[in-house]
Motif scaffolding. Structure first.
Motif, mmCIF file in Angstrom:
data_model
loop_
_atom_site.group_PDB
_atom_site.id
_atom_site.type_symbol
_atom_site.label_atom_id
_atom_site.label_comp_id
_atom_site.label_asym_id
_atom_site.label_seq_id
_atom_site.Cartn_x
_atom_site.Cartn_y
_atom_site.Cartn_z
ATOM 1 N N ILE A 112 57.381 2.540 66.103
ATOM 2 C CA ILE A 112 57.579 1.247 66.701
ATOM 3 C C ILE A 112 57.881 0.273 65.746
ATOM 4 C CG2 ILE A 112 56.500 -0.612 68.166
ATOM 5 C CD1 ILE A 112 57.334 1.663 69.723
ATOM 6 N N GLY A 113 58.758 -0.704 65.928
ATOM 7 C CA GLY A 113 59.145 -1.647 64.921
ATOM 8 C C GLY A 113 59.804 -1.113 63.891
ATOM 9 N N GLY A 114 60.458 -0.076 63.919
ATOM 10 C CA GLY A 114 61.348 0.575 62.695
ATOM 11 C C GLY A 114 62.490 1.200 63.063
ATOM 12 N N ALA A 115 63.518 1.317 62.312
ATOM 13 C CA ALA A 115 64.664 2.431 62.936
ATOM 14 C C ALA A 115 64.400 3.481 62.609
ATOM 15 C CB ALA A 115 65.959 1.699 61.927
ATOM 16 N N CYS A 116 65.070 4.632 63.399
ATOM 17 C CA CYS A 116 65.125 5.972 63.320
ATOM 18 C C CYS A 116 66.252 6.471 63.845
ATOM 19 C CB CYS A 116 63.909 6.603 63.949
ATOM 20 S SG CYS A 116 63.638 6.479 65.670
ATOM 21 N N THR A 117 66.590 7.810 63.800
ATOM 22 C CA THR A 117 67.641 8.511 64.247
ATOM 23 C C THR A 117 67.187 9.058 65.594
ATOM 24 O OG1 THR A 117 66.989 10.746 63.558
ATOM 25 C CG2 THR A 117 68.436 9.399 61.999
ATOM 26 N N TYR A 118 68.108 9.137 66.489
ATOM 27 C CA TYR A 118 67.977 9.777 67.964
ATOM 28 C C TYR A 118 67.205 10.955 67.735
ATOM 29 C CZ TYR A 118 68.208 11.207 72.813
ATOM 30 O OH TYR A 118 68.172 11.579 73.881
ATOM 31 N N ASP A 119 67.497 11.854 66.834
ATOM 32 C CA ASP A 119 66.755 13.150 66.516
ATOM 33 C C ASP A 119 65.307 12.977 66.322
ATOM 34 O OD1 ASP A 119 66.891 16.157 66.452
ATOM 35 O OD2 ASP A 119 66.822 16.069 64.088
ATOM 36 N N ASP A 120 65.092 11.819 65.414
ATOM 37 C CA ASP A 120 63.685 11.382 65.006
ATOM 38 C C ASP A 120 63.095 11.258 66.524
ATOM 39 O OD1 ASP A 120 63.905 11.956 62.291
ATOM 40 O OD2 ASP A 120 64.319 9.893 62.031
ATOM 41 N N TRP A 121 63.594 10.402 67.166
ATOM 42 C CA TRP A 121 63.067 9.730 68.470
ATOM 43 C C TRP A 121 62.873 11.115 69.499
ATOM 44 C CZ3 TRP A 121 60.984 6.143 71.164
ATOM 45 C CH2 TRP A 121 60.940 6.072 72.384
ATOM 46 N N LEU A 122 63.482 11.876 69.332
ATOM 47 C CA LEU A 122 63.564 13.235 70.302
ATOM 48 C C LEU A 122 62.258 14.071 69.871
ATOM 49 C CD1 LEU A 122 66.865 14.598 71.305
ATOM 50 C CD2 LEU A 122 65.617 13.457 72.601
ATOM 51 N N GLN A 123 62.008 14.106 68.564
ATOM 52 C CA GLN A 123 61.132 15.021 67.938
ATOM 53 C C GLN A 123 59.733 14.314 67.987
ATOM 54 O OE1 GLN A 123 62.271 17.025 64.305
ATOM 55 N NE2 GLN A 123 64.235 17.343 64.800
ATOM 56 N N HIS A 124 59.842 13.011 67.653
ATOM 57 C CA HIS A 124 58.367 12.427 67.407
ATOM 58 C C HIS A 124 58.065 11.185 68.440
ATOM 59 C CE1 HIS A 124 58.481 14.646 63.670
ATOM 60 N NE2 HIS A 124 59.623 14.032 63.579
ATOM 61 N N GLY A 125 58.942 10.852 69.204
ATOM 62 C CA GLY A 125 58.643 9.699 69.994
ATOM 63 C C GLY A 125 58.193 10.112 71.719
ATOM 64 N N SER A 126 57.725 11.319 71.673
ATOM 65 C CA SER A 126 57.796 11.678 73.285
ATOM 66 C C SER A 126 56.712 11.013 74.030
ATOM 67 C CB SER A 126 57.471 13.288 73.314
ATOM 68 O OG SER A 126 56.488 13.779 72.450
ATOM 69 N N ALA A 127 55.801 10.447 73.166
ATOM 70 C CA ALA A 127 54.660 9.768 73.747
ATOM 71 C C ALA A 127 55.114 8.170 74.159
ATOM 72 C CB ALA A 127 53.685 9.736 72.790
ATOM 73 N N LEU A 128 56.433 7.716 73.784
ATOM 74 C CA LEU A 128 56.717 6.618 74.085
ATOM 75 C C LEU A 128 58.006 6.537 75.033
ATOM 76 C CD1 LEU A 128 57.393 5.345 70.314
ATOM 77 C CD2 LEU A 128 55.424 5.073 72.012
ATOM 78 N N HIS A 129 58.545 7.603 75.608
ATOM 79 C CA HIS A 129 59.539 7.896 76.462
ATOM 80 C C HIS A 129 59.488 6.946 77.969
ATOM 81 C CE1 HIS A 129 61.561 11.370 74.305
ATOM 82 N NE2 HIS A 129 61.303 10.294 73.422
ATOM 83 N N ALA A 130 58.395 7.109 78.203
ATOM 84 C CA ALA A 130 58.158 6.381 79.659
ATOM 85 C C ALA A 130 58.038 4.696 79.558
ATOM 86 C CB ALA A 130 56.645 6.904 79.998
ATOM 87 N N ASP A 131 57.717 4.196 78.310
ATOM 88 C CA ASP A 131 57.668 2.918 78.200
ATOM 89 C C ASP A 131 58.767 2.195 77.398
ATOM 90 O OD1 ASP A 131 55.430 2.729 79.764
ATOM 91 O OD2 ASP A 131 54.075 3.405 78.122
ATOM 92 N N TYR A 132 59.708 2.928 76.625
ATOM 93 C CA TYR A 132 60.370 2.600 75.655
ATOM 94 C C TYR A 132 61.869 3.210 75.810
ATOM 95 C CZ TYR A 132 56.696 0.274 72.880
ATOM 96 O OH TYR A 132 56.112 -0.531 72.433
#
Length: 97
Positions: A7-27
């Motif tokens: 949250i609050g920083g840029a990342c790649t879509y791959d990072d999002w898939l690997q590390h952002g799963s807890a956020l997918h419902a709200d972001y």
């Protein structure tokens, strides 16, 4: 409560898939520049249509930001989960003009 590191920083879509799963419902991951722009640039550089593997690779390596769903304000881009299909549709509609 500790804020998620994506949250609050840029990342790649791959990072999002690997590390952002807890956020997918709200972001929603918003590509910057848009995924459409990245794919147009890819095909311009290649001077040919991109393959499905190349489209998926660009999607995974493209950067962006996780944006809260309630702040999207109607922003649309290709759905990254249906990237190949929507890219093909986008190109077919663009050539019908």
């Amino acid at each position: 409560m500790t804020e998620h590191p994506l949250i609050g920083g840029a990342c790649t879509y791959d990072d999002w898939l690997q590390h952002g799963s807890a956020l997918h419902a709200d972001y929603t991951f918003v590509f910057i520049p848009s995924l459409v722009s990245n794919l147009i640039a890819l095909e311009t550089r290649l001077n040919r249509p991109a393959s499905e593997a190349e489209v998926i690779d660009i999607r995974n390596r493209s950067g962006g930001l996780p944006i809260p769903n309630d702040q999207l304000n109607g922003y649309t881009d290709l759905d990254p989960q249906q990237c190949w299909q929507q890219w093909c549709l986008y190109k077919s509609e663009a050539t019908e003009v």
